[in-house]
Design a protein around this motif. Structure first.
Motif, PDB file in Angstrom:
ATOM      1  N   ILE A 194      67.812 -28.995  73.658  1.00 43.13           N
ATOM      2  CA  ILE A 194      67.757 -30.494  74.264  1.00 43.13           C
ATOM      3  C   ILE A 194      66.349 -30.480  74.504  1.00 43.13           C
ATOM      4  CG2 ILE A 194      68.234 -31.672  76.399  1.00 43.13           C
ATOM      5  CD1 ILE A 194      70.656 -31.086  74.610  1.00 43.13           C
ATOM      6  N   PRO A 195      65.900 -31.845  73.900  1.00 44.61           N
ATOM      7  CA  PRO A 195      64.379 -32.225  74.106  1.00 44.61           C
ATOM      8  C   PRO A 195      64.141 -32.123  75.756  1.00 44.61           C
ATOM      9  CG  PRO A 195      65.375 -33.667  72.467  1.00 44.61           C
ATOM     10  CD  PRO A 195      66.473 -32.915  73.144  1.00 44.61           C
ATOM     11  N   LEU A 196      63.025 -31.713  75.972  1.00 46.28           N
ATOM     12  CA  LEU A 196      62.697 -31.922  77.439  1.00 46.28           C
ATOM     13  C   LEU A 196      62.769 -33.089  78.212  1.00 46.28           C
ATOM     14  CD1 LEU A 196      61.181 -29.995  79.762  1.00 46.28           C
ATOM     15  CD2 LEU A 196      58.962 -30.869  78.845  1.00 46.28           C
ATOM     16  N   GLU A 197      62.366 -34.188  77.519  1.00 43.53           N
ATOM     17  CA  GLU A 197      62.483 -35.410  78.349  1.00 43.53           C
ATOM     18  C   GLU A 197      64.052 -36.033  78.496  1.00 43.53           C
ATOM     19  OE1 GLU A 197      61.732 -36.355  73.788  1.00 43.53           O
ATOM     20  OE2 GLU A 197      61.208 -34.883  75.313  1.00 43.53           O
ATOM     21  N   ASP A 198      64.993 -34.934  77.864  1.00 43.07           N
ATOM     22  CA  ASP A 198      66.397 -35.399  77.792  1.00 43.07           C
ATOM     23  C   ASP A 198      67.338 -34.580  78.640  1.00 43.07           C
ATOM     24  OD1 ASP A 198      66.492 -37.895  76.069  1.00 43.07           O
ATOM     25  OD2 ASP A 198      66.294 -36.540  74.149  1.00 43.07           O
ATOM     26  N   ILE A 199      66.613 -33.594  79.407  1.00 44.26           N
ATOM     27  CA  ILE A 199      67.387 -32.505  79.990  1.00 44.26           C
ATOM     28  C   ILE A 199      68.104 -33.336  81.206  1.00 44.26           C
ATOM     29  CG2 ILE A 199      67.037 -30.781  81.536  1.00 44.26           C
ATOM     30  CD1 ILE A 199      65.001 -29.623  79.911  1.00 44.26           C
ATOM     31  N   LYS A 200      67.370 -34.149  82.016  1.00 41.98           N
ATOM     32  CA  LYS A 200      68.182 -34.550  83.080  1.00 41.98           C
ATOM     33  C   LYS A 200      69.329 -35.695  82.604  1.00 41.98           C
ATOM     34  CE  LYS A 200      65.729 -33.320  86.477  1.00 41.98           C
ATOM     35  NZ  LYS A 200      66.389 -32.077  87.385  1.00 41.98           N
ATOM     36  N   GLY A 201      69.152 -36.319  81.516  1.00 49.58           N
ATOM     37  CA  GLY A 201      70.161 -37.152  81.034  1.00 49.58           C
ATOM     38  C   GLY A 201      71.466 -36.330  80.420  1.00 49.58           C
TER      39      GLY A 201
END
Length: 243
Positions: A194-201
């Protein structure tokens, strides 16, 4: 003299043919199924170390491959412990080769427990054992609907609906905290890709899944790890299409 050479060449060809035929005669295409505990596992990579032929298990954990006695099959997946299996004579005569794999163990973050951690209201006899525990938002809902008058007034004003939304948000926040405890950042980026910027999503996508939410609430770590792998594959497909 030429005739002698031709006869020798013919004998050599027959010898090579017999060896090849003997090897092929011992080779059989088998059907197998990969599972983890009682659940079948898809997208497990399978390689025959002898022939270097590869395949992948389907949604039901099924696969097929040509093998012979003594071949070593290697099974691997992101969330499972690698497994090596040597084909036996019995495997070549069975209808289905069943492969059992195990979920990879992850090292959880260290938790420091206070020496008084076992002192609770239940242990002290303040409240009965097993009594339902309410979150702050749930207590507000209970208060707002505890009497018929309160229920009517708060229903008209919309306060009850607002409090119910607040309770849902609170439950999701609790699930988020449990995920942060179980899985660190490296687990998302390195194992689940999972890309770092998409973890929260992705975390939000996970807590919206009823099965995954139940696994977190029941502290079933094995099931959580199994489900999050499938959810990661779904989420990566979604963001790929969006981009």
């Amino acid at each position: 003299m030429p005739l002698k050479i031709n006869n020798t060449f013919l004998v050599l060809l027959l010898f090579i043919f017999q060896i090849s035929f003997g090897q092929n005669a011992n080779t059989k295409e088998i059907l197998g199924q990969v599972s983890e505990e009682s659940s079948s596992v898809e997208k497990v990579n399978i390689i025959n170390n002898t022939t270097q032929v590869t395949t992948v298990s389907d949604v039901d954990g099924m696969f097929s491959m040509k093998v012979k006695e003594g071949d070593v099959l290697v099974f691997s997946a992101v969330n499972l412990e690698p497994l090596r299996y040597r084909i036996t004579a019995e495997d070549l005569t069975s209808n289905l080769l069943r492969i059992k794999m195990k979920v990879k163990e992850i090292e959880l973050k260290e938790v420091i427990v206070n020496e008084n951690a076992n002192i609770t209201a239940e242990n002290l006899g303040i409240i009965p054992q097993g009594q339902k525990k309410y979150t702050p938002a749930e207590r507000k809902i209970y208060t707002a609907t505890s009497t018929s008058v309160d229920k009517l007034l708060n229903g008209i004003s919309g306060r009850t609906a607002m409090l119910k939304k607040e309770a849902k948000v609170e439950k999701k926040e609790m699930l988020f905290r449990k995920m942060e405890y179980l899985f660190d950042e490296a687990y998302y980026t390195e194992r689940l890709k999972i890309p770092l910027e998409d973890i929260k999503g992705f975390q939000l996508y996970c807590v919206d899944n009823p099965e995954f939410a139940v696994s977190l609430n029941t502290k079933n770590k094995t099931m959580s790890m199994f489900l999050i792998t499938g959810l990661a594959q779904e989420y990566l497909t979604i963001i790929e299409h969006e981009r």
